[in-house]
Design a protein around this motif. Structure first.
Motif, short mmCIF file in Angstrom:
data_model
loop_
_atom_site.label_atom_id
_atom_site.label_comp_id
_atom_site.label_asym_id
_atom_site.label_seq_id
_atom_site.Cartn_x
_atom_site.Cartn_y
_atom_site.Cartn_z
N PHE A 73 0.83 -1.20 0.00
CA PHE A 73 0.00 0.00 0.00
C PHE A 73 0.87 1.26 0.00
N GLN A 74 1.94 1.23 0.80
CA GLN A 74 2.80 2.40 0.91
C GLN A 74 3.48 2.70 -0.42
N ALA A 75 3.93 1.64 -1.11
CA ALA A 75 4.61 1.84 -2.41
C ALA A 75 3.62 2.25 -3.50
N TYR A 76 2.44 1.63 -3.50
CA TYR A 76 1.47 1.90 -4.58
C TYR A 76 0.89 3.32 -4.49
N PHE A 77 0.53 3.73 -3.26
CA PHE A 77 -0.11 5.03 -3.11
C PHE A 77 0.89 6.14 -2.78
N GLY A 78 2.16 5.79 -2.52
CA GLY A 78 3.19 6.78 -2.27
C GLY A 78 2.96 7.60 -1.02
#
Length: 490
Positions: A46-51
């Motif tokens: 989630f952190q990587a996908y939504f930045g």
């Protein structure tokens, strides 16, 4: 034709269909608590996908846990007044819908609502009613039954953690959430197993209000002659319902429950962030993705051993009276584990941590409903568990974002883990001091009790002997003397 009434059991059967209730609760804990723990595996995705940063991403896990605990009284309410089966089946449908909708998320806010609120609400309708049902079917082997039922959380984590990681690699996080949504539909099957049981100690329903002790005998005779639909009968029924509703929550004023409630707040604050940040912390110190997921699996399988062994041990005669101290010892040990975590910075050192923390986590999770039942009794257990899990809500909501903010601010996990550890140790110490204060108070009151005169009066009526031992004042003595004289003159 009168409607048939379900026969009331004199006490929990301690077996029979109760083992199916344990199996159903076991599956419920897999589909609720194990799935919630595995959401932490999605954290990095989630952190990587939504930045987004740690704090904003951590709100997803916080809202799931918060909604599950915040709505626990709603689950108890539906279970008490409609049906445990209906509540769990409805919760399974809501939780599945939330996970499926989350697979189509386009923002973190979308996940807050679908994965957080909707799935958490579904879990709430399932979790506390299923746990309370185990307490209604077991008394002598209550801790063992809870140990087996609550071990579903550990077994589920052990199995689901590597499976979820594999699903993410094969189908991306969207596909993994979609598959979990289908898996959680098994809660509907668990709900079908929850056959209700009527115990004599349970509060009586409105049609039985004439049996209540607070209804005078003369009024009982008058009311029995009237139609069930008469206004007077309806008024008395309303009074009985109000009385029963009050009896459901009168435990809130018990000092023992108040202390337990405060300690639960600090315990919940300390335990939640670790399940969110164990995998990210392991990755930050150079552990691979598969090894980080394996740490969650280890924690889960050792959790099972803690569930069952502590459940079995605290059912033994030597420890049954000391369940509170076993509970606070387990909470305190988990707090110590959190204090040492920042110095464990490679996989070989994190493995023993997962063993120790997982064991004592399973231990105190098993004892939460047992200790609650010891404080409030079986008849109020469902409502009391709803309140206890409700108290988890605010710490579960606040603690992961606060821990994430500390990580973002300090650039280290040390402050977050230390705060968790001290919070759990304070929870344990609070209960310990409360129990010691209660014991000291009993010790001071014992000499006063021994000094009070106790008299025993025995009289006979034919071949039957009646013996009444009580602390009597002068009026009671005079009354018995007059009554005895009048009887002898007959």
């Amino acid at each position: 034709m009168a409607s048939p009434q379900r026969a009331r059991h004199p006490g929990p059967p301690d077996g029979g269909w109760g083992w199916m209730i344990v199996a159903g609760c076991f599956l419920v804990t897999i589909c609720t608590r194990a799935v919630t723990r595995c959401i932490s595996i999605f954290f990095v995705e989630f952190q990587a996908y939504f930045g987004q940063d740690y704090a904003r991403t951590a709100w997803i896990h916080s809202i799931v846990d918060c909604a599950t605990m915040l709505c626990a009284p709603l689950g108890s309410l539906i279970s008490n007044h409609v049906s445990c089966q209906v509540g769990i089946m409805l919760g399974g449908l809501l939780a599945s819908a939330g996970l499926i909708l989350s697979s189509f998320a386009t923002s973190l806010e979308h996940l807050y609502l679908s994965l957080g609120v909707l799935t958490g609400l579904g879990f709430a309708l399932c979790y506390s009613p299923a746990i309370a049902m185990v307490g209604k079917y077991f008394n002598k082997r209550k801790a063992l039954a809870y140990g087996i039922a609550m071990s579903g959380s550990g077994i589920g984590t052990f199995i689901l953690a590597p499976v979820v990681q594999l699903l993410i690699e094969q189908f991306s996080w969207r596909g993994a959430l979609l598959i979990l949504g289908g898996f959680v539909l098994n809660l509907c099957v668990c709900g079908a197993l929850m056959r209700p049981i009527a115990l004599k100690e349970d509060c009586k329903t409105a049609p039985e209000f004439l049996e209540q002790d607070y209804v005078p005998k003369a009024q009982k005779r008058d009311l029995k002659r009237m139609s069930v639909c008469s206004p007077l009968i309806k008024a008395w029924s309303h009074e009985c319902l109000c009385y029963c509703s009050w009896k459901e929550y009168d435990f809130l004023l018990m000092p023992g429950f108040m202390v337990l409630a405060v300690s639960v707040l600090f315990m919940a604050y300390g335990c939640s962030p670790l399940f969110v940040y164990l995998v990210p912390y392991a990755l930050s110190v150079g552990v691979s993705h598969h090894q980080a997921a394996f740490l969650m699996s280890i924690l889960g399988v050792i959790d099972i051993i803690g569930n069952i062994t502590f459940g079995w041990l605290t059912d033994r005669r030597c420890l049954k009276k000391h369940r509170h101290f076993c509970y606070l010892f387990a909470v305190g040990m988990d707090g110590l584990c959190c204090l040492f975590l920042p110095v464990l910075q490679n996989f070989p050192l994190l493995v023993p941590f997962s063993f120790t923390f997982g064991y004592f986590d399973g231990a105190y999770v098993t004892l939460i409903p047992v200790v609650t039942a010891d404080v409030v009794g079986t008849s109020s257990l469902s409502s009391a568990l709803g309140v206890v899990y409700f108290l988890h809500a605010i710490p579960y909501l606040v603690s992961p974002p606060v821990a994430g903010w500390l990580v973002d601010t300090t650039g280290s996990y040390t402050a977050s883990f230390l705060l968790c550890g001290f919070s759990m140790i304070f929870s344990s110490m609070l209960l310990c001091f409360a129990r010691l204060a209660k014991k000291i108070k009993r010790t001071h009151l014992r000499p006063l009790t021994n000094d009070t005169g106790t008299k025993q009066h025995i009289w006979t009526n034919g071949a039957i002997a009646y013996s009444v031992a009580a602390e009597l004042d002068q009026k009671d003595v005079e009354f018995l003397a007059v009554d005895t004289n009048s009887y002898s003159k007959r």
